[in-house]
Design a protein around this motif. Sequence first.
Motif, PDB file in Angstrom:
ATOM      1  N   GLY A  22      -3.737   6.335  -2.993  1.00  0.00           N
ATOM      2  CA  GLY A  22      -4.287   6.319  -4.350  1.00  0.00           C
ATOM      3  C   GLY A  22      -5.560   7.093  -4.567  1.00  0.00           C
ATOM      4  O   GLY A  22      -6.282   6.834  -5.541  1.00  0.00           O
ATOM      5  N   SER A  23      -5.842   8.078  -3.732  1.00  0.00           N
ATOM      6  CA  SER A  23      -7.101   8.823  -3.857  1.00  0.00           C
ATOM      7  C   SER A  23      -7.239   9.503  -5.211  1.00  0.00           C
ATOM      8  O   SER A  23      -8.259   9.348  -5.904  1.00  0.00           O
ATOM      9  CB  SER A  23      -7.193   9.870  -2.737  1.00  0.00           C
ATOM     10  N   LEU A  24      -6.237  10.265  -5.620  1.00  0.00           N
ATOM     11  CA  LEU A  24      -6.296  10.962  -6.902  1.00  0.00           C
ATOM     12  C   LEU A  24      -6.138   9.981  -8.057  1.00  0.00           C
ATOM     13  O   LEU A  24      -6.836  10.088  -9.073  1.00  0.00           O
ATOM     14  CB  LEU A  24      -5.215  12.045  -6.960  1.00  0.00           C
ATOM     15  N   ALA A  25      -5.232   9.028  -7.928  1.00  0.00           N
ATOM     16  CA  ALA A  25      -5.018   8.056  -9.007  1.00  0.00           C
ATOM     17  C   ALA A  25      -6.309   7.314  -9.341  1.00  0.00           C
ATOM     18  O   ALA A  25      -6.627   7.095 -10.520  1.00  0.00           O
ATOM     19  CB  ALA A  25      -3.926   7.070  -8.608  1.00  0.00           C
ATOM     20  N   ALA A  26      -7.074   6.929  -8.328  1.00  0.00           N
ATOM     21  CA  ALA A  26      -8.321   6.201  -8.561  1.00  0.00           C
ATOM     22  C   ALA A  26      -9.340   7.066  -9.286  1.00  0.00           C
ATOM     23  O   ALA A  26     -10.046   6.591 -10.184  1.00  0.00           O
ATOM     24  CB  ALA A  26      -8.898   5.715  -7.234  1.00  0.00           C
ATOM     25  N   ARG A  27      -9.406   8.334  -8.932  1.00  0.00           N
ATOM     26  CA  ARG A  27     -10.350   9.226  -9.604  1.00  0.00           C
ATOM     27  C   ARG A  27      -9.936   9.472 -11.051  1.00  0.00           C
ATOM     28  O   ARG A  27     -10.782   9.536 -11.956  1.00  0.00           O
ATOM     29  CB  ARG A  27     -10.455  10.539  -8.816  1.00  0.00           C
ATOM     30  N   LEU A  28      -8.638   9.608 -11.287  1.00  0.00           N
ATOM     31  CA  LEU A  28      -8.168   9.778 -12.660  1.00  0.00           C
ATOM     32  C   LEU A  28      -8.432   8.527 -13.490  1.00  0.00           C
ATOM     33  O   LEU A  28      -8.792   8.621 -14.674  1.00  0.00           O
ATOM     34  CB  LEU A  28      -6.673  10.104 -12.673  1.00  0.00           C
ATOM     35  N   LEU A  54       0.885   3.369   3.179  1.00  0.00           N
ATOM     36  CA  LEU A  54      -0.082   3.995   2.280  1.00  0.00           C
ATOM     37  C   LEU A  54      -0.051   3.347   0.900  1.00  0.00           C
ATOM     38  O   LEU A  54      -1.096   3.158   0.265  1.00  0.00           O
ATOM     39  CB  LEU A  54       0.195   5.496   2.180  1.00  0.00           C
ATOM     40  N   LEU A  55       1.149   2.992   0.427  1.00  0.00           N
ATOM     41  CA  LEU A  55       1.250   2.320  -0.871  1.00  0.00           C
ATOM     42  C   LEU A  55       0.515   0.981  -0.859  1.00  0.00           C
ATOM     43  O   LEU A  55      -0.183   0.640  -1.820  1.00  0.00           O
ATOM     44  CB  LEU A  55       2.712   2.103  -1.237  1.00  0.00           C
ATOM     45  N   GLU A  56       0.662   0.210   0.217  1.00  0.00           N
ATOM     46  CA  GLU A  56       0.004  -1.095   0.272  1.00  0.00           C
ATOM     47  C   GLU A  56      -1.510  -0.945   0.351  1.00  0.00           C
ATOM     48  O   GLU A  56      -2.254  -1.751  -0.234  1.00  0.00           O
ATOM     49  CB  GLU A  56       0.528  -1.897   1.453  1.00  0.00           C
ATOM     50  N   LEU A  57      -1.972   0.079   1.056  1.00  0.00           N
ATOM     51  CA  LEU A  57      -3.412   0.352   1.053  1.00  0.00           C
ATOM     52  C   LEU A  57      -3.892   0.644  -0.364  1.00  0.00           C
ATOM     53  O   LEU A  57      -4.940   0.151  -0.799  1.00  0.00           O
ATOM     54  CB  LEU A  57      -3.727   1.544   1.968  1.00  0.00           C
ATOM     55  N   ALA A 102      -8.086  -2.925   3.885  1.00  0.00           N
ATOM     56  CA  ALA A 102      -7.642  -1.801   3.071  1.00  0.00           C
ATOM     57  C   ALA A 102      -8.782  -0.838   2.797  1.00  0.00           C
ATOM     58  O   ALA A 102      -8.620   0.391   2.888  1.00  0.00           O
ATOM     59  CB  ALA A 102      -7.058  -2.315   1.757  1.00  0.00           C
ATOM     60  N   GLU A 103      -9.953  -1.369   2.490  1.00  0.00           N
ATOM     61  CA  GLU A 103     -11.102  -0.503   2.217  1.00  0.00           C
ATOM     62  C   GLU A 103     -11.434   0.357   3.436  1.00  0.00           C
ATOM     63  O   GLU A 103     -11.681   1.562   3.315  1.00  0.00           O
ATOM     64  CB  GLU A 103     -12.309  -1.350   1.820  1.00  0.00           C
ATOM     65  N   ARG A 104     -11.427  -0.256   4.614  1.00  0.00           N
ATOM     66  CA  ARG A 104     -11.766   0.479   5.833  1.00  0.00           C
ATOM     67  C   ARG A 104     -10.797   1.619   6.089  1.00  0.00           C
ATOM     68  O   ARG A 104     -11.206   2.744   6.381  1.00  0.00           O
ATOM     69  CB  ARG A 104     -11.780  -0.482   7.028  1.00  0.00           C
ATOM     70  N   HIS A 158      -7.110  -0.093  -4.563  1.00  0.00           N
ATOM     71  CA  HIS A 158      -7.233   0.463  -5.916  1.00  0.00           C
ATOM     72  C   HIS A 158      -6.332  -0.317  -6.884  1.00  0.00           C
ATOM     73  O   HIS A 158      -5.605   0.272  -7.681  1.00  0.00           O
ATOM     74  CB  HIS A 158      -6.845   1.942  -5.924  1.00  0.00           C
ATOM     75  N   ALA A 159      -6.401  -1.636  -6.811  1.00  0.00           N
ATOM     76  CA  ALA A 159      -5.466  -2.475  -7.561  1.00  0.00           C
ATOM     77  C   ALA A 159      -5.513  -2.236  -9.059  1.00  0.00           C
ATOM     78  O   ALA A 159      -4.485  -2.358  -9.746  1.00  0.00           O
ATOM     79  CB  ALA A 159      -5.767  -3.949  -7.261  1.00  0.00           C
TER      80      ALA A 159
END
Length: 252
Positions: A57-63, A81-84, A8-10, A89-90
């Motif tokens: 989750g790019s924006l969600a993680a930053r928020l 994308l959701l599973e990534l 997932a990170e990759r 970003h669990a």
Amino acid sequence: MGLGTATAERWVERWERQQQRYAIDREERFTVVADVVEHVLAGRARPLVADLGCGPGSLAARLARRLPHAGIVAVDSDPLLLELGRTHHADAARFVRAAIGEPGWTAALALPGPLDAAVSTTALHCLPEDALRRTYEDLAALLRPGGVLVNSDTVSADHGTTARIAQHVRRRRAERLGTPFHEDWESWWAAAARDPALTDLLAARRRQHHPPHSPHNGLTLARHLALLRTAGFRDADTVWQCSTDHVLVAVR
């Protein structure tokens, strides 16, 4: 269909680089969205935020890093994308599968109360006008009075000549910033299709008939503002802009 954290990170990191190709001011736009949300949520002990078309989750993680006291619901229809996002970003958000703009999509969010903010970045332009109108109406019903929709996206210019000029300005700015070349959307998905770890998720995605690339709805800023006000937002305007890229804020 669970993923390993390293996988997932990759793929999330590769997604981040790919998206930079299409949004040269991506980090600045994320920061502006967070600035607006932080301002609106000031003084609220446990605010609730929805990230629409969240991808991985790019924006969600930053928020979540900026506003650790907020509850974030990240929404998308793409199972891969959701599973990534869920894996990489669990701790950032609760990831929910829903097709934004379709009838009844908000029920899947299972919100505990009114939203304080809804955010989106480079996603809502994929919705046809009728679906976007319904989405604006749904969000107006979900947001508390004074809550905001913050949408970072590309809008169409009113005229063909200005659209061509805007794209020229955007290209020249990318040249000045020295933005490196990254793989495009199609290449990212083609590479993902070759990874055995993603086989089941890609099969689920195909069963949903996801198009390879959703077209732009072609709506102008004026049309967005008209739709927002008709939907029930009392005020709406641009707070940041570069060429045809806008951060649009609408207040419930």
